[in-house]
Design a protein around this motif. Structure first.
Motif, PDB file in Angstrom:
ATOM      1  N   ALA A  19      24.125   4.002 136.488  1.00  0.00           N
ATOM      2  CA  ALA A  19      23.212   5.036 135.981  1.00  0.00           C
ATOM      3  C   ALA A  19      23.585   5.362 134.549  1.00  0.00           C
ATOM      4  N   TRP A  20      22.658   6.027 133.842  1.00  0.00           N
ATOM      5  CA  TRP A  20      23.025   6.499 132.512  1.00  0.00           C
ATOM      6  C   TRP A  20      23.693   7.860 132.616  1.00  0.00           C
ATOM      7  N   GLU A  21      24.413   8.213 131.559  1.00  0.00           N
ATOM      8  CA  GLU A  21      25.283   9.391 131.586  1.00  0.00           C
ATOM      9  C   GLU A  21      24.512  10.684 131.355  1.00  0.00           C
ATOM     10  N   ALA A  22      23.683  11.040 132.311  1.00  0.00           N
ATOM     11  CA  ALA A  22      23.017  12.336 132.305  1.00  0.00           C
ATOM     12  C   ALA A  22      23.406  13.042 133.599  1.00  0.00           C
ATOM     13  N   TYR A  23      24.000  14.224 133.494  1.00  0.00           N
ATOM     14  CA  TYR A  23      24.425  15.004 134.654  1.00  0.00           C
ATOM     15  C   TYR A  23      25.323  14.178 135.587  1.00  0.00           C
ATOM     16  N   PRO A  24      26.402  13.612 135.080  1.00  0.00           N
ATOM     17  CA  PRO A  24      27.247  12.744 135.925  1.00  0.00           C
ATOM     18  C   PRO A  24      27.826  13.451 137.141  1.00  0.00           C
ATOM     19  N   ASP A  25      28.187  14.718 137.004  1.00  0.00           N
ATOM     20  CA  ASP A  25      28.730  15.438 138.162  1.00  0.00           C
ATOM     21  C   ASP A  25      27.670  15.594 139.246  1.00  0.00           C
ATOM     22  N   GLN A  26      26.435  15.786 138.815  1.00  0.00           N
ATOM     23  CA  GLN A  26      25.340  15.916 139.773  1.00  0.00           C
ATOM     24  C   GLN A  26      25.130  14.595 140.520  1.00  0.00           C
ATOM     25  N   ILE A  27      25.207  13.488 139.817  1.00  0.00           N
ATOM     26  CA  ILE A  27      25.062  12.182 140.461  1.00  0.00           C
ATOM     27  C   ILE A  27      26.159  11.991 141.513  1.00  0.00           C
ATOM     28  N   ARG A  28      27.386  12.321 141.144  1.00  0.00           N
ATOM     29  CA  ARG A  28      28.505  12.149 142.079  1.00  0.00           C
ATOM     30  C   ARG A  28      28.317  13.035 143.322  1.00  0.00           C
ATOM     31  N   THR A  29      27.819  14.250 143.124  1.00  0.00           N
ATOM     32  CA  THR A  29      27.570  15.150 144.253  1.00  0.00           C
ATOM     33  C   THR A  29      26.521  14.561 145.188  1.00  0.00           C
TER      34      THR A  29
END
Length: 397
Positions: free
Chosen positions: A3-13
């Motif tokens: 994925a691209w680096e937008a809201y990385p913590d949200q992606i991990r969640t």
């Protein structure tokens, strides 16, 4: 998943939630937003096995044709997913030849955001409803001391989106069902381009508008240095949370200025890797369903999560009736009007997923910046863009 680096913590969640539900773990790889497409392409061409990845809609068909992404037709539930969408939105994911090539990551509509206080302060009773009114109001605001009344993300990469927004708003069909550039046959296209050129050359935007990133325009709106900003609807949330002195005065005009008031509905996508097969492919499809449609309980949990984090939307009418999604969305949006923009007042422009379109998108940026800078005439620009579309379509790339 890449994925691209937008809201990385949200992606991990979200991926952690997916593992809890499905028992399938996902290794996440992030690529910076700038240069994401070329970097992803390099990895895939180099043989890296990526089961699922974010992609730009305009590049999605190219990836399937090149053998980097697979189709989804064989997977259980994919037709139900498409039937759950707004009819117009489904054209982004199912090609005219029947291939289903992606699921939604998010959807958005281009919207005109404006500072209500600025208008009232300078004797303007309502936001503009036509391009001519945009120009006239900006002239008045500029004379009153607003530094750069109009803001837009007019970099080469994004000018193609604005090209379609401005055409659609004046009732101009960009491409016919076969992808032919019929915008060149509509006399109104020239007037749209003349307006656009005047906005830039008369200083109604900042001179940096051709290179500045969206954050610069968000700051200009939050600080009161700009009155209008056209970009995806979710930028209102970014302006509001920036908490500048004018942030709370910014809202959305849900009808885009123009003869018809239509706008462009965009949305980026998630694709399955072409190398995924067997049980691995089924797990990848589970991830795509979870991320781009519903979870295993039949809820739009990923979209509700994105609504809270970033005011992102999805192409499903059911979202606008979903209590969890509506509760998560910022309360300064008018959701019935936003729903109407998706259902009735926007177009996805199906040509945007044609195999040749990614190359056309590059041509648009080059030609329109040259026009705005006075290096090319308006008619020559329109004729050149039409020729580009025809030539690229004929060449198949």
């Amino acid at each position: 998943m890449t994925a691209w680096e937008a809201y990385p913590d949200q992606i991990r969640t979200l991926l952690a939630s997916f593992k809890d539900q499905s028992g399938v773990g996902v290794d996440l790889s992030l690529i910076p937003n700038v240069g994401y497409g070329p970097a992803l392409q390099t990895r895939l061409q180099g043989g890296q096995a990526i089961d699922a990845f974010y992609n730009f809609a305009y590049a999605s068909t190219k990836y399937v044709d090149a053998g980097w992404a697979g189709t989804l037709n064989k997977f259980a539930g994919v037709e139900d997913m498409l039937n759950d969408m707004f009819p117009a939105s489904a054209a982004r994911h199912r090609l005219a030849d029947g291939r289903i090539i992606s699921v939604p990551y998010f959807s958005a509509v281009h919207s005109l955001m404006y500072n209500q206080s600025h208008l009232q302060k300078h004797g303007i009773s309502a936001p503009p409803t036509t391009k001519e009114e945009v120009y006239e109001q900006c002239k008045k605001l500029k004379a009153a001391g607003v530094a750069s009344p109009y803001a837009g993300y007019w970099t080469k990469q994004f000018l193609e989106e604005y090209f379609l927004v401005y055409l659609l708003a004046d009732g101009i069909t960009p491409f016919d069902a076969k992808g032919a550039p019929v915008f060149a046959d509509d006399a109104k296209t020239l007037s749209v381009m003349e307006w656009w050129k005047a906005m830039y050359q008369e200083g109604l935007t900042s001179k940096e508008v051709l290179t500045a990133d969206p954050g610069a325009h968000v700051t200009a709106m939050a600080q009161g240095n700009s009155t209008f900003y056209t970009l995806h609807h979710y930028f209102l949330q970014i302006i509001r949370t920036t908490e500048g002195p004018e942030s709370k005065n910014v809202t959305i005009a849900y009808r885009h200025p123009g003869i018809t008031g239509k706008t462009l509905q965009i949305g980026e996508v998630i694709q399955i890797g072409a190398t995924a097969g067997g049980a691995r492919a089924e797990d990848a499809w589970k991830l795509l369903k979870f991320y781009g449609w519903k979870d295993e309980a039949g809820k739009y949990s990923t979209f509700a999560s994105w609504a809270k984090a970033a005011a992102l939307l999805g192409p499903y009418p059911g979202l606008f009736k979903d209590k969890d999604f509506l509760a998560a969305f910022p309360d300064y949006y008018d959701m019935p009007k936003l729903e109407d923009a998706f259902a009735n007042q926007s177009d996805v422009v199906p040509a945007r997923v044609a195999p040749w379109y990614a190359s056309f998108q590059v041509k648009v940026g080059d030609r329109l910046q040259a026009m705005l800078l006075g290096q090319a005439g308006v008619k020559d620009t329109v004729d050149g863009l039409a020729a580009d579309a025809k030539n690229l379509a004929a060449a198949g790339s």
